[in-house]
Design a protein around this motif. Structure first.
Motif, PDB file in Angstrom:
ATOM      1  N   GLU A   1      -3.212   3.011  36.313  1.00  0.00           N
ATOM      2  CA  GLU A   1      -2.595   3.382  35.045  1.00  0.00           C
ATOM      3  C   GLU A   1      -2.301   2.138  34.206  1.00  0.00           C
ATOM      4  O   GLU A   1      -1.530   1.264  34.608  1.00  0.00           O
ATOM      5  CB  GLU A   1      -1.304   4.164  35.308  1.00  0.00           C
ATOM      6  CG  GLU A   1      -0.548   4.557  34.056  1.00  0.00           C
ATOM      7  CD  GLU A   1      -1.417   5.351  33.096  1.00  0.00           C
ATOM      8  OE1 GLU A   1      -1.429   4.999  31.905  1.00  0.00           O
ATOM      9  OE2 GLU A   1      -2.090   6.305  33.538  1.00  0.00           O
ATOM     10  N   LYS A   2      -2.901   2.057  33.021  1.00  0.00           N
ATOM     11  CA  LYS A   2      -2.775   0.866  32.180  1.00  0.00           C
ATOM     12  C   LYS A   2      -1.487   0.847  31.373  1.00  0.00           C
ATOM     13  O   LYS A   2      -1.053  -0.212  30.923  1.00  0.00           O
ATOM     14  CB  LYS A   2      -3.969   0.780  31.227  1.00  0.00           C
ATOM     15  CG  LYS A   2      -5.309   0.634  31.936  1.00  0.00           C
ATOM     16  CD  LYS A   2      -6.448   0.541  30.939  1.00  0.00           C
ATOM     17  CE  LYS A   2      -7.793   0.385  31.663  1.00  0.00           C
ATOM     18  NZ  LYS A   2      -8.918   0.288  30.704  1.00  0.00           N
ATOM     19  N   ARG A   3      -0.871   2.020  31.159  1.00  0.00           N
ATOM     20  CA  ARG A   3       0.308   2.066  30.284  1.00  0.00           C
ATOM     21  C   ARG A   3       1.599   1.688  30.997  1.00  0.00           C
ATOM     22  O   ARG A   3       2.631   1.544  30.361  1.00  0.00           O
ATOM     23  CB  ARG A   3       0.445   3.475  29.702  1.00  0.00           C
ATOM     24  CG  ARG A   3      -0.688   3.853  28.749  1.00  0.00           C
ATOM     25  CD  ARG A   3      -0.600   5.318  28.381  1.00  0.00           C
ATOM     26  NE  ARG A   3      -0.808   6.165  29.544  1.00  0.00           N
ATOM     27  CZ  ARG A   3      -0.626   7.484  29.547  1.00  0.00           C
ATOM     28  NH1 ARG A   3      -0.212   8.087  28.449  1.00  0.00           N
ATOM     29  NH2 ARG A   3      -0.850   8.190  30.641  1.00  0.00           N
TER      30      ARG A   3
ATOM     31  N   ASP B   1       4.428  -0.503  32.617  1.00  0.00           N
ATOM     32  CA  ASP B   1       4.903  -1.881  32.574  1.00  0.00           C
ATOM     33  C   ASP B   1       5.170  -2.366  33.993  1.00  0.00           C
ATOM     34  O   ASP B   1       5.098  -1.609  34.960  1.00  0.00           O
ATOM     35  CB  ASP B   1       6.175  -1.975  31.730  1.00  0.00           C
ATOM     36  CG  ASP B   1       7.272  -1.081  32.272  1.00  0.00           C
ATOM     37  OD1 ASP B   1       7.992  -1.532  33.182  1.00  0.00           O
ATOM     38  OD2 ASP B   1       7.381   0.079  31.813  1.00  0.00           O
TER      39      ASP B   1
ATOM     40  N   SER C   1       1.019  -5.305  30.840  1.00  0.00           N
ATOM     41  CA  SER C   1       0.181  -4.555  31.758  1.00  0.00           C
ATOM     42  C   SER C   1      -0.612  -5.522  32.601  1.00  0.00           C
ATOM     43  O   SER C   1      -1.128  -6.516  32.107  1.00  0.00           O
ATOM     44  CB  SER C   1      -0.771  -3.644  30.981  1.00  0.00           C
ATOM     45  OG  SER C   1      -1.690  -3.043  31.858  1.00  0.00           O
TER      46      SER C   1
ATOM     47  N   SER D   1      -3.093  -4.394  34.624  1.00  0.00           N
ATOM     48  CA  SER D   1      -4.312  -3.732  35.072  1.00  0.00           C
ATOM     49  C   SER D   1      -5.535  -4.594  34.832  1.00  0.00           C
ATOM     50  O   SER D   1      -6.510  -4.533  35.567  1.00  0.00           O
ATOM     51  CB  SER D   1      -4.464  -2.390  34.349  1.00  0.00           C
ATOM     52  OG  SER D   1      -4.511  -2.594  32.943  1.00  0.00           O
TER      53      SER D   1
ATOM     54  N   ASP E   1       7.270   3.440  24.655  1.00  0.00           N
ATOM     55  CA  ASP E   1       5.856   3.804  24.635  1.00  0.00           C
ATOM     56  C   ASP E   1       5.246   3.888  26.022  1.00  0.00           C
ATOM     57  O   ASP E   1       4.066   4.197  26.164  1.00  0.00           O
ATOM     58  CB  ASP E   1       5.059   2.779  23.806  1.00  0.00           C
ATOM     59  CG  ASP E   1       5.488   2.795  22.345  1.00  0.00           C
ATOM     60  OD1 ASP E   1       5.952   3.868  21.904  1.00  0.00           O
ATOM     61  OD2 ASP E   1       5.370   1.748  21.688  1.00  0.00           O
ATOM     62  N   HIS E   2       6.040   3.573  27.042  1.00  0.00           N
ATOM     63  CA  HIS E   2       5.499   3.574  28.405  1.00  0.00           C
ATOM     64  C   HIS E   2       5.881   4.855  29.129  1.00  0.00           C
ATOM     65  O   HIS E   2       6.967   5.399  28.933  1.00  0.00           O
ATOM     66  CB  HIS E   2       6.039   2.373  29.193  1.00  0.00           C
ATOM     67  CG  HIS E   2       5.532   1.070  28.669  1.00  0.00           C
ATOM     68  ND1 HIS E   2       4.241   0.653  28.840  1.00  0.00           N
ATOM     69  CD2 HIS E   2       6.163   0.094  27.965  1.00  0.00           C
ATOM     70  CE1 HIS E   2       4.079  -0.538  28.273  1.00  0.00           C
ATOM     71  NE2 HIS E   2       5.231  -0.885  27.737  1.00  0.00           N
ATOM     72  N   ASN E   3       5.017   5.332  29.961  1.00  0.00           N
ATOM     73  CA  ASN E   3       5.326   6.491  30.798  1.00  0.00           C
ATOM     74  C   ASN E   3       6.194   6.070  31.956  1.00  0.00           C
ATOM     75  O   ASN E   3       6.096   4.953  32.443  1.00  0.00           O
ATOM     76  CB  ASN E   3       4.041   7.125  31.345  1.00  0.00           C
ATOM     77  CG  ASN E   3       3.257   7.820  30.268  1.00  0.00           C
ATOM     78  OD1 ASN E   3       3.836   8.309  29.295  1.00  0.00           O
ATOM     79  ND2 ASN E   3       1.941   7.863  30.429  1.00  0.00           N
TER      80      ASN E   3
END
Length: 765
Positions: free
Chosen positions: A82-84, A86, A197, A199, A560-562
């Motif tokens: 997952e890129k989103r 932090d 991120s 990733s 903005d992060h999940n």
């Protein structure tokens, strides 16, 4: 304790109803031997029913664990992909993943323990039937049929293999730990509030492998001076339990992530003129084109080593097995002909009368104690990274000439003899390991390994090594040497006195699962395992809680992060309790710690503590100090409540007893030292007065002062005796010797000697 009651004690509490009905089957065996109304066919059907019921339950539990492992690894993959997310959210999710691996490993260990207990129950029932049934031939045939049913059915509980689950779980755990450590390092190097991120950075899983070109073998063989060995039953379920403990609960670094084990062989080049001499060794690993050679050269260096191609070594083995004066040894590869180390190694083999006579093959797991984890802020730094460990399983030995001449692994293993145990060896240059090994005393009694050691020496070792020893203290084997065992098997050579336990008659009669039949040993082992699991999960949850607090403070920056929790649905919340693995309350543990310990048990549990008059005097003084402390309102060994090393109550009391023993001993030698100082001071004062009279031209008449001379002589003898006694007592301490104590006693002894010299000078003048 009867095994019927012991079975209820060692069983998994929530799975007791799925145990083999031991007492019922035992009663039916008695009925068969005493009554005619009950037949062999009925007993046979009852056994089969129990086998099927137990096997079905274990198969169901294995499927549950398999689903948990698959789900956990998939969710872990999603977290990393997952890129989103932090850095902090990813850390929280990985902490939850790590707790899940611990929880899954606890269930898997329960399954392993459950299987082992059922195996022991079956063996006990078979033995009881053979003992009580009158027709011995029919009884043997009956047991043979039952064993065939267990061994031939792939769904039987004795054939249920949890090795793939163990491998998957350990790989999952290592991956999570690796990613956690990497994220912790990243978050430390970034200022607070900066979230990026990772990733794009990738996950170079497996980069921690340091083992290149037999590097670990070289370190173990040449650079680690002190070793400690353990033996385990080679039962596949016992092996899986050991691997789980090493990988997950003790958190050791696996030296190769991608290979769970390495097929390895040792070919021993024995001296034909004196086979008891240390052999040269060729170490090979499956899939490698070269092998490691250790050669005993003698002199200061003693051992030379080099890495040579298998093709050359194969020719060398054939030459050594049938060497003649006319035949020339094989030539070294051109690139190695001028290498001094290679030439030294090969020449020492050729000059000796060595030949390949013994061979051992096994699967090897390689571990190292990890350095300080960046996620464990409170972890103390110690010398634990100096320790290396190897765990060898599926050990097979042979003296067959055709097999000892080959370095290949695709051979017929039917011609090998199976060594019925696995072995774990830890090696280090830590001097405390040397001290502990010196205090260790291993004896073999009625097929059981019995070990005595100094608890004070154990406390000096790194924490993970302490835990490893405590978990396996009934499996330690001092001076274990597989080569000497093979010499006794194949050449009937009796090992030297310090290695006598390695004789095949001692080793092959061992029963290393006996601790499951001993209530005290089992309770001690289980309580320590439970404590380690609780402590590990508590550390992770504490780290996760601090991350959540930080995450909530920075929440405006993270809109903005999940949330990481959505990517790990089965994870625990930060308020989850620490894993409950024991089923016992803290009140019960507190009650257990109030156990009264007999002083004689404490004294004679040490292998180096003898029953002498001096020890009894110190012991009496210690008891007097303890009783005085109670009268004054003090506590007797009250620090037992702060036992943080996972020691049993007896061992903790023994450790505290050693401290009290040293205090009492220091009280004695300080009294003697100060008395000696006082007497020496008086003598030197009198001598100084006599010398002053001489300087004032007044004659000191020795004839009229013989009484004074006699008193001075007696005082000198007494002072010297007291100082020498205090100096001797100084080195009877059980623990380390403080420098200040050494200085004070040395001053006392020096003063006594000076007083003797001054008195002799006065007499001479």
């Amino acid at each position: 304790m009867k095994f019927g009651r012991m079975l209820q004690h060692v069983s998994i509490p929530e799975w007791k109803e799925y145990n083999i009905e031991y007492n019922d089957l035992k009663h039916k065996i008695r009925r068969l031997t005493e009554e005619e109304s009950y037949t062999e066919e009925e007993l046979y059907d009852d056994f089969l029913f129990n086998f099927q019921r137990v096997s079905s339950f274990i198969s169901m539990q294995r499927q549950v664990i398999a689903r948990r492992v698959i789900t956990g690894r998939e969710q872990c993959r999603r977290i990393l992909a997952e890129k989103r997310l932090d850095v902090v959210s990813r850390q929280i999710a990985l902490d939850e993943a790590l707790v899940e691996t611990m929880s899954t490993s606890v269930v898997l260990k329960k399954v392993i323990q459950f299987i082992l207990v059922q195996k022991i129950a079956c063996r006990k029932l078979f033995k009881k039937f053979m003992k009580h049934y009158a027709a011995k031939v029919r009884a043997k045939r009956f047991i043979t049929h039952l064993r065939a049913v267990l061994e031939r059915s792939k769904n039987s509980f004795v054939n249920i293999d949890v090795s793939p689950l163990t491998l998957e779980l350990t790989m999952w755990s290592h991956r999570v730990n690796y990613e956690r450590d990497k994220l912790c390092k990243l978050s430390r190097h970034n200022p607070p509030g900066v979230f990026e991120s990772i990733s794009s950075q990738g996950s170079s899983f497996g980069d921690r492998s340091f083992e290149k070109d037999y590097d670990l073998e070289v370190r173990m063989f040449l650079k680690k001076n002190f070793r400690l060995s353990f033996l385990f039953s080679d039962d596949s379920h016992q092996v899986n339990e050991v691997i789980l403990n090493l990988n997950i609960h003790l958190g050791l670094d696996n030296c190769d992530f991608y290979n769970s084990s390495h097929k390895t062989s040792y070919v021993y080049l024995c001296d034909r003129s004196c086979i008891t001499n240390e052999p040269s060794i060729i170490i090979s690993e499956e899939g490698r084109k070269s092998s490691l050679v250790f050669s005993y050269t003698g002199g200061l260096r003693k051992i030379a080593h080099c890495c040579l191609p298998n093709s050359y070594l194969q020719e060398l083995l054939i030459y050594l097995s049938g060497r003649s004066s006319e035949e020339q040894p094989p030539a070294l590869p051109t690139s190695l002909q001028f290498d001094r180390t290679v030439n030294l190694c090969i020449n020492s083999i050729l000059e000796s009368n060595s030949a390949p006579m013994l061979k051992v093959v096994f699967n090897r797991h390689k571990f190292a104690l990890p350095a300080r984890s960046p996620c464990d802020e409170n972890q103390s730094t110690d010398s634990s990274s100096d320790y290396l460990l190897i765990f060898d399983q599926d050990i097979m030995t042979t003296s067959n000439p055709d097999l000892t001449l080959s370095l290949a692994f695709n051979v017929n293993y039917d011609f090998f003899e199976t060594f019925p145990f696995s072995k774990l060896v830890l090696a280090s240059n830590d001097a405390w390991l040397f001290n502990f090994n010196g205090s260790l005393n291993t004896t073999i009694t009625n097929g059981r390994l019995e070990n005595k050691f100094s608890t004070g020496a154990l406390k000096k070792l790194p924490e993970k090594i302490q835990q490893l020893i405590q978990m396996n203290k009934s499996r330690m084997f001092k001076n274990f040497d597989l080569y000497k065992y093979m010499l006794s098997c194949y050449f009937n050579i009796i090992p030297p006195a310090e290695y006598i336990n390695n004789h095949f008659s001692n080793i092959l009669n061992l029963n290393l699962l006996k601790f499951l039949e001993n209530e005290q040993s089992f309770d001690s082992h289980k309580s320590l395992e439970d404590k380690i699991i609780r402590d590990n999960s508590h550390k992770v949850l504490k780290h996760q809680s601090s991350l959540r607090s930080f995450h909530s403070e920075m929440s405006p920056l993270l809109s903005d992060h999940n949330d990481a929790i959505s990517y790990f649905n089965s994870a625990r919340s930060s308020q989850s309790p620490v894993l409950d693995v024991s089923g016992s309350s803290s009140e019960d543990d507190a009650d257990n710690k109030e156990t009264l310990i007999n002083y004689s048990d404490l004294i004679y549990s040490r292998s180096d503590f003898s029953d002498t008059l001096f020890n009894r005097i110190v012991f009496s003084l210690l008891k007097f100090r303890q009783s005085s402390s109670k009268l004054l309102g003090g506590s007797d060994y009250g620090s037992i409540q702060n036992n943080e090393q996972g020691l049993s109550a007896l061992e903790e009391y023994q450790y505290l007893f050693e401290i009290e023993y040293d205090r009492t001993l220091s009280f004695l030698y300080f009294i003697l030292a100060f008395l000696s100082l006082f007497i020496s001071g008086v003598i030197m004062g009198v001598v100084n007065s006599i010398l002053t009279l001489e300087q004032d031209s007044q004659q000191f008449n020795f004839v009229y002062n013989m009484g004074l001379i006699f008193i001075l002589s007696a005082g000198i003898v007494l002072s010297l005796s007291l100082s020498l006694t205090s100096f001797q007592l100084l080195y009877k301490r059980l623990g380390p010797l403080p420098v200040s104590h050494n200085i004070i006693v040395f001053i006392s002894l020096t003063t006594s000697v000076v007083s003797v010299i001054s008195f002799v000078l006065v007499l001479a003048t």
